[in-house]
Design a protein around this motif. Structure first.
Motif, short mmCIF file in Angstrom:
data_model
loop_
_atom_site.label_atom_id
_atom_site.label_comp_id
_atom_site.label_asym_id
_atom_site.label_seq_id
_atom_site.Cartn_x
_atom_site.Cartn_y
_atom_site.Cartn_z
N ASP A 140 -47.39 4.44 -1.63
CA ASP A 140 -46.12 4.91 -2.19
C ASP A 140 -45.23 3.74 -2.60
O ASP A 140 -45.08 3.44 -3.77
N THR A 141 -44.66 3.06 -1.60
CA THR A 141 -43.76 1.93 -1.88
C THR A 141 -43.90 0.88 -0.79
O THR A 141 -43.97 1.21 0.40
N THR A 142 -43.95 -0.38 -1.19
CA THR A 142 -43.94 -1.48 -0.23
C THR A 142 -42.92 -2.52 -0.67
O THR A 142 -42.65 -2.69 -1.86
N TRP A 143 -42.37 -3.20 0.32
CA TRP A 143 -41.39 -4.26 0.09
C TRP A 143 -41.85 -5.45 0.92
O TRP A 143 -41.81 -5.41 2.14
N THR A 144 -42.30 -6.49 0.24
CA THR A 144 -42.84 -7.67 0.91
C THR A 144 -41.87 -8.84 0.84
O THR A 144 -41.23 -9.08 -0.19
N TRP A 145 -41.79 -9.56 1.95
CA TRP A 145 -41.02 -10.81 2.01
C TRP A 145 -41.98 -11.94 2.33
O TRP A 145 -42.78 -11.83 3.27
#
Length: 202
Positions: A140-145
């Motif tokens: 669906d959605t991922t947010w990587t740092w």
């Protein structure tokens, strides 16, 4: 007369779409990032295949990763805030300007809150302190740092959001908000993270 007005509107709308796709969207999807950083794979890229929205932004911070990491760990609504436009994304409360020890124990499975009650948001998928962290839901959605140390002691802080739009779902309204507003919030967040981490570094 009406047909001419209608045709003019269609032409203007079409031109606006072309300009957005040709110039504005590439800029907002890559703010601050180099061409190499945009093309380089990051942890979590495989979690969302063929994303509709794939944004890589970056900033240089004059501090090592371990001094930036605590600021990321404590982010979230009802936590330290988002370091962005507090009136819009932190219920008007000022985002933290110090490291808060009791908010440093983020673990896989925890929620990075985005709702006023602190119960809803992005689950923490993985943590590799102080190098990388992934929030979100696979598929669906991922947010990587990603925090990449530089030879001069600074750090390239890279963030990547990958999401698949559900065109026939009510969530498309949120997707539209991400499409047009995400860059401004992210830009402000990165700039404020830089300022806080640099001010706290010796």
């Amino acid at each position: 007369m009406r047909s001419r007005v209608g045709l003019s509107f269609v032409l203007v709308a079409a031109a606006a779409v072309v300009l957005y796709l040709r110039y504005v969207r590439p800029w907002q999807l890559t703010w601050g990032a180099t061409a190499e950083e945009v093309s380089h794979s990051l942890p979590g890229d495989d979690l969302v295949a063929r994303p509709t929205f794939n944004a890589t932004r970056a900033i240089t911070i004059a501090a090592p990763p371990e001094r930036i990491w605590p600021w990321l760990v404590q982010t979230g609504l009802t936590r330290a805030g988002w370091y962005s436009y507090d009136l819009l994304d932190n219920l008007g409360r000022q985002s933290a300007r110090r490291i808060i020890p009791e908010l440093q124990h983020l673990a896989v499975g925890d929620i990075v809150p985005m709702s006023p009650d602190g119960k809803h948001g992005m689950p923490v998928h993985s943590i590799d302190a102080p190098r990388s962290m992934i929030w979100g839901t696979p598929g669906d959605t991922t947010w990587t740092w990603q925090l990449d140390p530089c030879p001069d002691g600074s750090t390239r802080l890279i963030t990547r959001v990958r999401s698949r739009y559900r065109w026939l779902s009510p969530t498309i309204a949120f997707s539209a908000l991400v499409e047009f507003g995400d860059v401004w919030m992210m830009r402000k967040m990165l700039l404020n993270l830089r300022d806080r981490a640099e001010a706290a570094s010796p």
